[in-house]
Design a protein around this motif. Structure first.
Motif, short mmCIF file in Angstrom:
data_model
loop_
_atom_site.label_atom_id
_atom_site.label_comp_id
_atom_site.label_asym_id
_atom_site.label_seq_id
_atom_site.Cartn_x
_atom_site.Cartn_y
_atom_site.Cartn_z
N HIS A 156 0.68 -1.14 0.10
CA HIS A 156 0.14 0.19 0.05
C HIS A 156 0.66 1.07 -0.02
N LYS A 157 2.16 0.87 0.42
CA LYS A 157 3.06 2.24 0.16
C LYS A 157 3.63 2.00 -0.94
N GLY A 158 3.65 1.32 -2.01
CA GLY A 158 4.66 1.27 -2.92
C GLY A 158 3.76 1.81 -4.17
N PRO A 159 4.35 1.24 -5.36
CA PRO A 159 3.76 1.72 -6.54
C PRO A 159 2.52 1.10 -7.17
N LEU A 160 1.86 1.46 -8.11
CA LEU A 160 0.39 0.82 -8.61
C LEU A 160 1.24 0.02 -9.64
N LEU A 161 0.89 -0.94 -9.49
CA LEU A 161 1.45 -2.02 -10.61
C LEU A 161 0.56 -2.12 -11.78
N SER A 162 0.95 -2.33 -12.73
CA SER A 162 0.16 -2.45 -14.18
C SER A 162 -1.12 -3.34 -14.04
N HIS A 163 -2.14 -2.77 -14.11
CA HIS A 163 -3.59 -3.89 -14.33
C HIS A 163 -3.94 -4.03 -15.79
N HIS A 164 -2.95 -3.59 -16.94
CA HIS A 164 -3.36 -3.77 -18.17
C HIS A 164 -2.74 -5.02 -18.93
N HIS A 165 -3.53 -5.36 -20.05
CA HIS A 165 -2.90 -6.27 -20.76
C HIS A 165 -3.11 -5.99 -22.09
N ASP A 166 -1.97 -5.86 -23.19
CA ASP A 166 -2.26 -5.67 -24.50
C ASP A 166 -3.09 -4.38 -24.58
N GLY A 167 -2.49 -3.36 -23.93
CA GLY A 167 -3.22 -1.89 -23.87
C GLY A 167 -4.39 -1.79 -23.28
N VAL A 197 -9.00 -6.75 7.07
CA VAL A 197 -8.96 -5.24 6.45
C VAL A 197 -7.73 -5.28 5.65
N HIS A 198 -8.16 -4.55 4.47
CA HIS A 198 -6.87 -4.42 3.66
C HIS A 198 -7.13 -2.82 3.06
N HIS A 199 -5.92 -2.33 2.95
CA HIS A 199 -5.95 -0.84 2.22
C HIS A 199 -6.17 -1.15 0.63
N ALA A 200 -6.72 -0.04 0.01
CA ALA A 200 -7.11 -0.18 -1.17
C ALA A 200 -5.74 -0.25 -2.09
N ARG A 201 -4.76 0.02 -1.69
CA ARG A 201 -3.59 -0.20 -2.54
C ARG A 201 -2.75 -1.35 -2.44
N THR A 202 -3.19 -2.08 -1.38
CA THR A 202 -2.48 -3.48 -0.95
C THR A 202 -2.80 -4.64 -2.00
N LEU A 203 -1.70 -5.32 -2.43
CA LEU A 203 -1.85 -6.03 -3.34
C LEU A 203 -2.53 -7.62 -3.06
N HIS A 204 -3.37 -8.06 -3.59
CA HIS A 204 -4.22 -9.19 -2.86
C HIS A 204 -4.70 -9.97 -3.83
N GLY A 205 -5.08 -11.16 -3.48
CA GLY A 205 -5.81 -12.29 -4.47
C GLY A 205 -6.16 -13.29 -3.73
N SER A 206 -6.93 -14.17 -4.39
CA SER A 206 -7.39 -15.60 -3.83
C SER A 206 -7.48 -16.70 -4.74
N ALA A 207 -6.88 -17.96 -4.34
CA ALA A 207 -6.82 -19.12 -5.00
C ALA A 207 -8.41 -19.69 -5.13
N PRO A 208 -8.43 -20.53 -5.96
CA PRO A 208 -9.68 -21.29 -6.19
C PRO A 208 -10.01 -22.17 -4.79
N ASN A 209 -11.38 -22.38 -4.33
CA ASN A 209 -11.75 -23.18 -3.55
C ASN A 209 -11.91 -24.59 -3.85
N MET A 210 -10.60 -25.14 -3.46
CA MET A 210 -10.34 -26.76 -3.73
C MET A 210 -11.06 -27.57 -2.71
N SER A 211 -11.62 -27.19 -1.56
CA SER A 211 -12.02 -27.96 -0.47
C SER A 211 -13.57 -28.43 -0.72
N ASP A 212 -14.18 -29.27 -0.01
CA ASP A 212 -15.53 -29.65 0.03
C ASP A 212 -16.45 -28.77 0.96
N ARG A 213 -15.78 -27.47 0.96
CA ARG A 213 -16.66 -26.65 2.05
C ARG A 213 -16.89 -25.26 1.13
#
Length: 296
Positions: A156-167, A197-213
């Motif tokens: 959240h204190k670093g740069p905004l990474l590119s979220h573009h692909h092929d322009g 709680v995560h800041h709007a500039r914090t880099l985040h993601g989540s993997a698929p749910n591979m469980s049975d829940r």
């Protein structure tokens, strides 16, 4: 609500875990309503204004990626945001005047519920300042197997990474970006009723749910009232006109009041344009925009 140490941790790392963010009674009612909506989705065969359907969805086996804008679908989602410990967390981190940016109930079905590729929320809706954050209220226990939220501390204190692909804006970073420090990823797990709680500039993601829940997380994205959206950001506000926007603004006040003097800060901004071919949700945006998966 928050201790001085918790505030320092959030300031340094851009994320936080808060236990018991709602009462047991509120948690039970939120879960009941969520599963009621999932059951209602059995009658839906295409994504609409309420449901984002996941691949394999059917009346027999409902599979959703998201229930859209839950605070507008059922009044309890708005009530619990105002009548729980959550507003106190907001005030501790953002000040007395706070607004809701948007809400969503991400519902990863068992056995492969869709991943959310790595991104920074800030890329979607830049504002005049970045006093913006997201709550992730766990409606079921979240562990390593059922697609937990993951963050990279300090981004959240670093740069905004590119979220573009092929322009074109695709709503995700390239997992091969050298600024993506995979060795620093932290996984956020917890019991139902806990909240990330995560800041709007914090880099985040989540993997698929591979469980049975199921993995149900209710997200509220919020901001300080003096953070105003920039023209061209990826937001519905550009389609509703000035009068409707003003009315909408009043409806989104969580604590305090609307602020008419935007605070301008030197924050990194790149507009999310041109948009992906299908920008109806982050899932379709990342797919139609050609985002490379970090979870393939």
């Amino acid at each position: 609500m928050l201790t001085a140490e918790q505030k320092r941790f959030y300031g340094d790392n851009g994320y936080l875990m808060v236990e018991n963010a709602v009462t047991p009674e509120q948690l039970g009612e939120l879960r009941r309503i969520a599963y009621e909506f999932i059951d209602r989705s059995r009658a839906v065969s295409e994504s609409d204004d309420v449901f984002d359907l996941d691949s394999g969805h059917s009346a027999e086996t409902p599979r959703l990626t998201r229930i859209k804008l839950p605070h507008k679908q059922h009044p309890f989602f708005w009530k619990v945001l105002q009548d729980s410990p959550m507003p106190r967390v907001l005030n501790d981190l953002l000040g007395p005047d706070t607004l809701l940016q948007t809400s969503k109930l991400n519902t990863k079905a068992p056995g492969g519920g869709a991943a959310v590729e790595w991104h920074q929320d800030w890329a979607f809706y830049p504002h005049t300042n970045d006093d913006m954050l997201a709550f992730g209220l766990m409606l079921e226990d979240v562990d390593e197997e059922n697609g937990p939220l993951m963050v990279v501390p300090g981004t959240h204190k670093g740069p905004l990474l590119s979220h573009h692909h092929d322009g074109r804006f695709c709503g995700a970073i390239d997992p091969d970006d050298p600024l993506f420090e995979k060795d620093r990823i932290v996984t956020l797990t917890g019991k139902a009723g806990s909240m990330t709680v995560h800041h709007a500039r914090t880099l985040h993601g989540s993997a698929p749910n591979m469980s049975d829940r199921n993995r149900l997380i209710l997200f509220y994205e919020c901001h300080a009232a003096d953070a105003w959206p920039l023209l061209g950001s990826n937001s519905y506000i550009h389609s509703i006109g000035q009068q409707r926007f003003w009315a909408d603004l009043q409806e989104r006040v969580i604590t305090g009041e609307v602020c008419l003097t935007p605070r301008l800060e030197p924050v990194p901004v790149r507009m999310p344009l041109p948009p992906a071919k299908d920008a109806s949700s982050i899932f379709t945006m990342q797919k139609s925009g050609g985002a490379k998966s970090a979870f393939a």
